[in-house]
Design an enzyme around this catalytic site. Structure first.
Site, PDB file in Angstrom:
ATOM      1  N   SER A 145       2.747  -1.668   3.343  1.00  0.00           N
ATOM      2  CA  SER A 145       1.888  -2.705   2.753  1.00  0.00           C
ATOM      3  C   SER A 145       2.172  -4.127   3.173  1.00  0.00           C
ATOM      4  O   SER A 145       1.417  -5.028   2.805  1.00  0.00           O
ATOM      5  CB  SER A 145       1.950  -2.634   1.235  1.00  0.00           C
ATOM      6  OG  SER A 145       1.121  -1.602   0.803  1.00  0.00           O
ATOM      7  N   LYS A 170       2.574 -12.249  -3.990  1.00  0.00           N
ATOM      8  CA  LYS A 170       1.729 -11.098  -4.364  1.00  0.00           C
ATOM      9  C   LYS A 170       1.785 -10.873  -5.871  1.00  0.00           C
ATOM     10  O   LYS A 170       2.871 -10.942  -6.469  1.00  0.00           O
ATOM     11  CB  LYS A 170       2.252  -9.863  -3.612  1.00  0.00           C
ATOM     12  CG  LYS A 170       1.419  -8.598  -3.793  1.00  0.00           C
ATOM     13  CD  LYS A 170       2.015  -7.444  -2.974  1.00  0.00           C
ATOM     14  CE  LYS A 170       1.231  -6.174  -3.071  1.00  0.00           C
ATOM     15  NZ  LYS A 170       1.816  -5.072  -2.272  1.00  0.00           N
ATOM     16  N   SER A 182      -1.343  -2.736   1.038  1.00  0.00           N
ATOM     17  CA  SER A 182      -1.890  -3.249  -0.201  1.00  0.00           C
ATOM     18  C   SER A 182      -1.766  -4.773  -0.340  1.00  0.00           C
ATOM     19  O   SER A 182      -2.465  -5.355  -1.160  1.00  0.00           O
ATOM     20  CB  SER A 182      -1.178  -2.595  -1.388  1.00  0.00           C
ATOM     21  OG  SER A 182       0.200  -2.943  -1.389  1.00  0.00           O
TER      22      SER A 182
HETATM   23  N1  GLN Z   1      -0.885   2.106   1.923  1.00  0.00           N
HETATM   24  C1  GLN Z   1       0.247   2.807   1.397  1.00  0.00           C
HETATM   25  C2  GLN Z   1      -0.104   3.453   0.090  1.00  0.00           C
HETATM   26  O1  GLN Z   1      -1.214   3.405  -0.273  1.00  0.00           O
HETATM   27  C3  GLN Z   1       1.396   1.879   1.266  1.00  0.00           C
HETATM   28  C4  GLN Z   1       1.389   1.098   0.019  1.00  0.00           C
HETATM   29  C5  GLN Z   1       2.513   0.116  -0.058  1.00  0.00           C
HETATM   30  O2  GLN Z   1       3.303  -0.034   0.871  1.00  0.00           O
HETATM   31  N2  GLN Z   1       2.615  -0.501  -1.220  1.00  0.00           N
HETATM   32  O3  GLN Z   1       0.706   3.985  -0.572  1.00  0.00           O
END
Ligand code: GLN
Length: 475
Positions: free
Chosen positions: A175, A76, A151
């Site tokens: 994420s 990532k 994400s």
């Molecule tokens: N979707 C969650 C957020 O927007 C989790 C993001 C993540 O785990 N990096 O914060």
């Protein structure tokens, strides 16, 4: 289709001369090219991987190779690799070159993994659909009209579409697990502190964790085993002993005790997902697993607590992007303050700005006690709920996400709707416990359905054993 089921099989094929690593790497590069429309990668290291394939293959043939020899891994784009760009899918870092390699990635390279490229994600890992990327959204390989989740959407899509063997993602509130559920792959979030965060661009430092996406439990276990461990460059990394995971996945006759919390099966959960999970529970019961109801009474506060604390941490972490030291700097400015303001206004996307504003607000003098301090206390209650539950059971079983992958654009104008897609995942980050998505079924639309398993801190072994049992015996 790949001619092997997991890394052990791949290594054996290479050793026996039945698979050429060079051909295998060419296959992935070709797949990436053919699937460019998915937009899963920000960068592909074409030249390097071809060179590495030959030398790693030589090591394998001579028997002097690392544990991950020849495993093709995508990373990532929030993790640093020396001399490569690390953009966090943000305009503000679009030209930023890393000065060193993240410990987690270095450990993979030291075991002869081949890093094929960097994957697209939501800007600074903030999002649930990969629609917040300066590089454009990622498409779900199963249905291109749907989001891949976020994400770490690029990492999930890359594994699902066979654009690599394994990928790394990061999980601050879901994420890894949520995009794994949306794309139909395994996604493992380790215990907080299990894997060093050195070289990971910070979003919310007391929540962030790094973990693998894979097509099977064995590869996830192997990669976690390699990445884990204390690191002098991250004082929050744990020195808790790392048990052997990868060769140790069989449960044997041991029947773990499974907990089910009604708070995770209420309003908002799709009927199809509920039914698919109930089917798994029935099967587990029929082979002798004890399934017990547990209480997680503070569940209703998880989303609010998560968004107060993570935005607070993000507002502080992202203060460093000021145009002076990192990345993008606005031109045509006449004063220092204007340079800060314009660089940040032009460099950050809308969701990142929203979080910086929310975080700054909850930390401001008049509101610190009402929001930030209160949320810290609630975090402790949520952690206590899990401690109590794990006094009774070994594993908690829940849905990973309340819905299957949604349409691109469907939730992008309603941040609260979007935030609710993390309703079952944020609690593990608040409590610091490990969790995994297990792909268990397909919906009537053909979209993947995911099951989440949670275990107590540092009990990745039982977590992976349970996931492996489901993979081998139940599915
Ligand atoms: N979707 C969650 C957020 O927007 C989790 C993001 C993540 O785990 N990096 O914060």
């Amino acid at each position: 289709m790949l001619p092997y089921k997991n890394h052990t099989e791949k290594l054996k094929l290479i050793k026996d001369g039945k698979l050429s690593l060079t051909d295998n790497v060419e296959f992935f590069l070709d797949q990436i090219e053919k699937n460019k429309h998915l937009n899963a990668y920000n960068f592909v290291f074409n030249k390097e991987v071809k060179e590495q394939a030959g030398s790693v293959e030589g090591k394998i043939k001579s028997g002097k190779h690392g544990k991950l020899a020849g495993m093709v891994i995508a990373v990532k784009d929030v993790l640093s690799i020396k001399d490569k760009l690390t953009t966090c899918s943000s305009k503000i870092l679009k030209d930023f070159t890393s000065l060193y390699t993240a410990t987690a990635v270095k450990k993979l390279i030291d075991e002869d993994a081949i890093i094929i490229g960097k994957t697209n994600c939501d800007e600074f890992a903030m999002g649930s659909s990969n629609e917040n990327s300066a590089f454009g959204n990622v498409l779900n390989p199963v249905d291109n009209a749907k989001v891949p989740g976020g994400s770490s959407g690029g990492s999930a899509a890359a594994v699902a579409a066979e654009l690599c063997d394994v990928s790394l993602g990061t999980d601050t509130g879901g994420s890894i697990r949520q995009p794994a559920a949306f794309c139909g792959v395994y996604g493992l979030k380790p215990t907080y502190g299990r894997v060093s965060r050195y070289g990971l661009t910070a979003f919310a430092s007391s929540f962030d964790s790094i973990g693998p996406f894979s097509k099977n439990v064995e590869d996830a276990a192997l990669v976690l085993e390699v990445m884990s461990g204390n690191d002098e460059n991250d004082s929050t990394s744990s020195s808790s002993p790392i048990p052997e995971l990868s060769g140790n996945l069989s449960l044997g006759d041991k029947k773990l005790k499974i907990g089910i919390a009604k708070e995770y099966f209420g309003e908002g959960l799709s009927q199809e997902i509920k039914t698919a999970i109930e089917n798994i529970i029935l099967k587990l019961k029929s082979v002798g697993f004890e399934v017990e109801e547990i209480q997680l009474p503070h569940t209703e506060y998880t989303i609010a607590t998560y968004y107060i604390l993570t935005t607070a941490e993000a507002s502080s972490n992202l203060a460093r992007y000021d145009g002076a030291r990192y990345g993008y700097r606005s031109e045509n400015v006449s004063s220092l303050i204007e340079m800060y303001k314009s660089s940040r206004s032009e460099g950050f996307g809308n969701e990142v700005k929203r979080r910086i504003m929310l975080g700054t607000y909850v930390l401001s003098a008049g509101y610190y006690d009402a929001y930030y301090r209160k949320a810290q206390k609630v975090r402790r209650f949520i952690k206590n709920d899990f401690d109590n539950a794990f006094n009774k059971v070994d594993i908690i079983l829940t849905p990973t996400s309340p819905t299957t992958a949604f349409k691109i654009g469907e939730k992008s104008s309603d941040p609260l709707e979007m935030y609710l897609s993390d309703i079952y995942t944020t609690s593990a980050n608040l409590a610091g416990i490990p969790g995994i998505n297990v792909p268990i079924a397909k919906s009537s639309e053909g979209l993947p359905i995911g099951l989440q398993l949670l275990a107590k801190q540092f009990d990745e072994l039982n977590l992976l054993k349970m996931a492996f049992y489901i993979q081998e015996e139940i599915l």
